[in-house]
Design an enzyme around this catalytic site. Structure first.
Site, PDB file in Angstrom:
ATOM      1  N   ARG A 193     -17.000 -22.165 -30.639  1.00 18.38           N
ATOM      2  CA  ARG A 193     -18.078 -21.377 -31.629  1.00 18.38           C
ATOM      3  C   ARG A 193     -17.261 -20.333 -32.058  1.00 18.38           C
ATOM      4  NH1 ARG A 193     -22.390 -19.886 -27.132  1.00 18.38           N
ATOM      5  NH2 ARG A 193     -23.608 -19.171 -28.945  1.00 18.38           N
ATOM      6  N   ASN A 211     -21.231 -17.026 -14.388  1.00 17.57           N
ATOM      7  CA  ASN A 211     -21.360 -17.286 -15.976  1.00 17.57           C
ATOM      8  C   ASN A 211     -21.571 -15.521 -16.472  1.00 17.57           C
ATOM      9  OD1 ASN A 211     -21.806 -17.406 -18.739  1.00 17.57           O
ATOM     10  ND2 ASN A 211     -23.279 -19.251 -18.571  1.00 17.57           N
ATOM     11  N   TYR A 254     -28.015 -24.104 -25.488  1.00 15.56           N
ATOM     12  CA  TYR A 254     -27.915 -23.776 -24.054  1.00 15.56           C
ATOM     13  C   TYR A 254     -28.881 -24.989 -23.207  1.00 15.56           C
ATOM     14  CZ  TYR A 254     -25.949 -19.478 -25.418  1.00 15.56           C
ATOM     15  OH  TYR A 254     -24.917 -18.595 -26.076  1.00 15.56           O
ATOM     16  N   ALA A 270     -22.165 -12.711 -22.299  1.00 13.09           N
ATOM     17  CA  ALA A 270     -21.571 -12.114 -23.451  1.00 13.09           C
ATOM     18  C   ALA A 270     -20.739 -10.831 -22.751  1.00 13.09           C
ATOM     19  CB  ALA A 270     -22.581 -11.336 -24.068  1.00 13.09           C
ATOM     20  N   ARG A 285     -35.365 -20.066 -25.074  1.00 16.31           N
ATOM     21  CA  ARG A 285     -34.876 -20.062 -26.654  1.00 16.31           C
ATOM     22  C   ARG A 285     -33.578 -20.790 -26.539  1.00 16.31           C
ATOM     23  NH1 ARG A 285     -35.425 -13.679 -26.891  1.00 16.31           N
ATOM     24  NH2 ARG A 285     -37.376 -13.628 -25.862  1.00 16.31           N
ATOM     25  N   PRO A 313     -25.930 -11.182 -18.487  1.00 16.52           N
ATOM     26  CA  PRO A 313     -27.115 -10.977 -19.439  1.00 16.52           C
ATOM     27  C   PRO A 313     -27.492 -12.276 -20.198  1.00 16.52           C
ATOM     28  CG  PRO A 313     -24.885 -10.081 -20.268  1.00 16.52           C
ATOM     29  CD  PRO A 313     -24.740 -10.578 -19.046  1.00 16.52           C
ATOM     30  N   ASN A 314     -29.039 -12.033 -20.177  1.00 21.35           N
ATOM     31  CA  ASN A 314     -29.855 -13.044 -21.036  1.00 21.35           C
ATOM     32  C   ASN A 314     -29.827 -14.284 -20.695  1.00 21.35           C
ATOM     33  OD1 ASN A 314     -30.414 -11.015 -23.277  1.00 21.35           O
ATOM     34  ND2 ASN A 314     -28.260 -10.972 -24.002  1.00 21.35           N
ATOM     35  N   HIS A 374     -19.025 -21.594 -18.308  1.00 18.59           N
ATOM     36  CA  HIS A 374     -19.815 -21.330 -19.694  1.00 18.59           C
ATOM     37  C   HIS A 374     -20.491 -22.822 -20.030  1.00 18.59           C
ATOM     38  CE1 HIS A 374     -18.064 -17.580 -20.384  1.00 18.59           C
ATOM     39  NE2 HIS A 374     -16.947 -18.170 -19.849  1.00 18.59           N
ATOM     40  N   GLU A 397     -15.246 -19.617 -13.308  1.00 15.69           N
ATOM     41  CA  GLU A 397     -15.986 -19.015 -14.518  1.00 15.69           C
ATOM     42  C   GLU A 397     -16.754 -20.437 -15.139  1.00 15.69           C
ATOM     43  OE1 GLU A 397     -13.372 -17.110 -17.151  1.00 15.69           O
ATOM     44  OE2 GLU A 397     -14.738 -17.079 -18.900  1.00 15.69           O
TER      45      GLU A 397
HETATM   46  O1  CA2 Z   1     -22.027 -20.765 -22.969  1.00 13.85           O
HETATM   47  C1  CA2 Z   1     -22.427 -19.649 -22.069  1.00 13.85           C
HETATM   48  O2  CA2 Z   1     -22.719 -19.985 -21.079  1.00 13.85           O
HETATM   49  C2  CA2 Z   1     -22.072 -18.284 -22.521  1.00 13.85           C
HETATM   50  O3  CA2 Z   1     -21.567 -17.701 -21.486  1.00 13.85           O
HETATM   51  C3  CA2 Z   1     -23.448 -17.973 -22.889  1.00 13.85           C
HETATM   52  C4  CA2 Z   1     -23.715 -16.437 -23.152  1.00 13.85           C
HETATM   53  C5  CA2 Z   1     -22.505 -16.210 -24.477  1.00 13.85           C
HETATM   54  O4  CA2 Z   1     -22.498 -14.925 -24.974  1.00 13.85           O
HETATM   55  C6  CA2 Z   1     -21.024 -16.719 -24.201  1.00 13.85           C
HETATM   56  O5  CA2 Z   1     -20.390 -16.669 -25.241  1.00 13.85           O
HETATM   57  C7  CA2 Z   1     -21.242 -17.927 -23.706  1.00 13.85           C
HETATM   58  C8  CA2 Z   1     -24.948 -15.897 -23.911  1.00 13.85           C
HETATM   59  C9  CA2 Z   1     -25.862 -16.120 -23.047  1.00 13.85           C
HETATM   60  C10 CA2 Z   1     -27.258 -16.029 -23.527  1.00 13.85           C
HETATM   61  O6  CA2 Z   1     -28.086 -16.844 -23.006  1.00 13.85           O
HETATM   62  C11 CA2 Z   1     -29.191 -17.282 -23.699  1.00 13.85           C
HETATM   63  C12 CA2 Z   1     -29.912 -18.252 -23.235  1.00 13.85           C
HETATM   64  C13 CA2 Z   1     -31.270 -18.888 -24.099  1.00 13.85           C
HETATM   65  C14 CA2 Z   1     -31.442 -18.123 -25.188  1.00 13.85           C
HETATM   66  C15 CA2 Z   1     -30.675 -16.743 -25.716  1.00 13.85           C
HETATM   67  C16 CA2 Z   1     -29.369 -16.485 -24.885  1.00 13.85           C
END
Ligand code: CA2
Length: 154
Positions: free
Chosen positions: A111, A78, A27, A81, A22, A14-15, A104, A102
């Protein structure tokens, strides 16, 4: 040893479709499309087939993982969340009995506390965190090397 190329599934949760649009401070600036293109090139160079998919829906990700046996040899994921919430994804990964990496982008251990635990890590073959978007490429390379080593032992 089989002449069939290895098939790798590359999943983003997701996302992650928002990458590069963003939160660049956490990221990075690369879009998911750019990351996927780079990994496709790495896969071509390594002589493996890579299929890239993204979903915001837990059940869709579970279905894709459940369908892997017989079609794919390994998984780079990946889980976004869902890493920190999904027993369903963990059970799916445990059930396929295929190597899973996996990935990240951020170092989840630097974090918030709620990001420190991953339901998947105990059942994943390997875990990469904090290497930015390059983590995907290193994860893919490591997975292919492991699969090639296990095929040559057969
Ligand atoms: O660090 C990572 O790759 C995460 O898997 C990214 C997830 C986060 O919930 C994990 O704790 C760590 C979030 C992905 C959301 O990605 C976005 C990218 C750009 C803007 C907003 C969200």
């Amino acid at each position: 040893m089989s002449n069939q190329p290895l098939n790798i599934l590359f999943l983003n949760g997701p996302n992650l479709q928002l990458l590069g649009m963003r939160e660049p401070g956490i990221y990075g600036t690369e879009t998911l499309a750019t990351i996927e293109r780079r990994c496709q090139k790495v896969a071509r160079d390594l002589g493996v087939v890579l299929e890239c998919r993204q979903s915001n829906h837990e059940g869709v990700l579970v279905d894709w993982i459940d369908e892997m046996p017989g079609k794919f040899d390994g998984l780079v994921i990946n889980p976004g969340a869902y890493t920190h919430t999904s027993v369903a994804l963990r059970d799916a990964v445990a059930a396929i009995r295929l190597p899973v990496v996996e990935v990240h982008i951020s170092n989840i251990f630097q974090r918030e506390d709620y990001r420190h635990h991953s339901y998947l890590s105990e059942v994943a073959w390997a875990v990469l965190a904090g290497m930015g978007s390059e983590g995907y490429e290193w994860g893919l390379r490591a997975l292919v090397r492991k699969l090639q080593q296990s095929t040559s032992e057969e």
